[in-house]
Design a protein around this motif. Structure first.
Motif, PDB file in Angstrom:
ATOM      1  N   GLU A  33      47.466  34.284  41.724  1.00 16.46           N
ATOM      2  CA  GLU A  33      47.581  35.749  41.720  1.00 16.46           C
ATOM      3  C   GLU A  33      46.602  36.380  40.725  1.00 16.46           C
ATOM      4  O   GLU A  33      45.939  37.369  41.024  1.00 16.46           O
ATOM      5  N   LEU A  34      46.510  35.803  39.551  1.00 19.65           N
ATOM      6  CA  LEU A  34      45.595  36.318  38.531  1.00 19.65           C
ATOM      7  C   LEU A  34      44.142  36.181  38.972  1.00 19.65           C
ATOM      8  O   LEU A  34      43.343  37.108  38.765  1.00 19.65           O
ATOM      9  N   LEU A  35      43.793  35.071  39.578  1.00 16.39           N
ATOM     10  CA  LEU A  35      42.427  34.875  40.053  1.00 16.39           C
ATOM     11  C   LEU A  35      42.084  35.858  41.165  1.00 16.39           C
ATOM     12  O   LEU A  35      40.998  36.456  41.165  1.00 16.39           O
TER      13      LEU A  35
ATOM     14  N   PHE B 169      41.534  39.260  39.592  1.00 19.77           N
ATOM     15  CA  PHE B 169      40.277  39.285  38.854  1.00 19.77           C
ATOM     16  C   PHE B 169      39.089  39.426  39.800  1.00 19.77           C
ATOM     17  O   PHE B 169      38.183  40.212  39.549  1.00 19.77           O
ATOM     18  N   LEU B 170      39.100  38.671  40.876  1.00 17.67           N
ATOM     19  CA  LEU B 170      37.963  38.688  41.808  1.00 17.67           C
ATOM     20  C   LEU B 170      37.895  39.965  42.624  1.00 17.67           C
ATOM     21  O   LEU B 170      36.818  40.317  43.121  1.00 17.67           O
ATOM     22  N   LYS B 171      38.995  40.685  42.778  1.00 17.08           N
ATOM     23  CA  LYS B 171      38.983  41.967  43.494  1.00 17.08           C
ATOM     24  C   LYS B 171      38.259  43.048  42.724  1.00 17.08           C
ATOM     25  O   LYS B 171      37.761  43.995  43.284  1.00 17.08           O
ATOM     26  N   LYS B 172      38.208  42.899  41.415  1.00 14.62           N
ATOM     27  CA  LYS B 172      37.569  43.928  40.572  1.00 14.62           C
ATOM     28  C   LYS B 172      36.085  43.789  40.545  1.00 14.62           C
ATOM     29  O   LYS B 172      35.469  42.843  40.736  1.00 14.62           O
TER      30      LYS B 172
END
Length: 76
Positions: A68-70, A73-76
């Motif tokens: 979920e965190l990854l 992060f990659l969506k930003k």
């Protein structure tokens, strides 16, 4: 068959992370450091029992937290 009230009581991963973060901050901990320690080690003592945060975070597998965190992060 799922009970509709049962499904609505379930929190999302984001909700759980925010709840745990807030509980750690309220107790004066560096929330990010504590949560990273928990994710890396699996040791629940990194998470405060304040506001039931330690039990709440256990509702999510650690590998699911990392995923979920990854994704976030990659969506930003």
């Amino acid at each position: 068959m799922f009970n509709s009230s049962e499904k609505s009581d379930q929190k999302t991963t984001e909700d759980i992370l925010k709840t745990v973060y807030d509980a750690l901050e309220e107790k004066g901990y560096n929330a990010i450091d504590q949560m990273v320690g928990y994710i890396l080690s699996g040791d629940p003592s990194y998470i405060t029992g304040h506001n039931n945060a330690r039990n709440i975070i256990r509702h999510i597998e650690r590998d699911d937290l990392v995923e979920e965190l990854l994704r976030a992060f990659l969506k930003k």
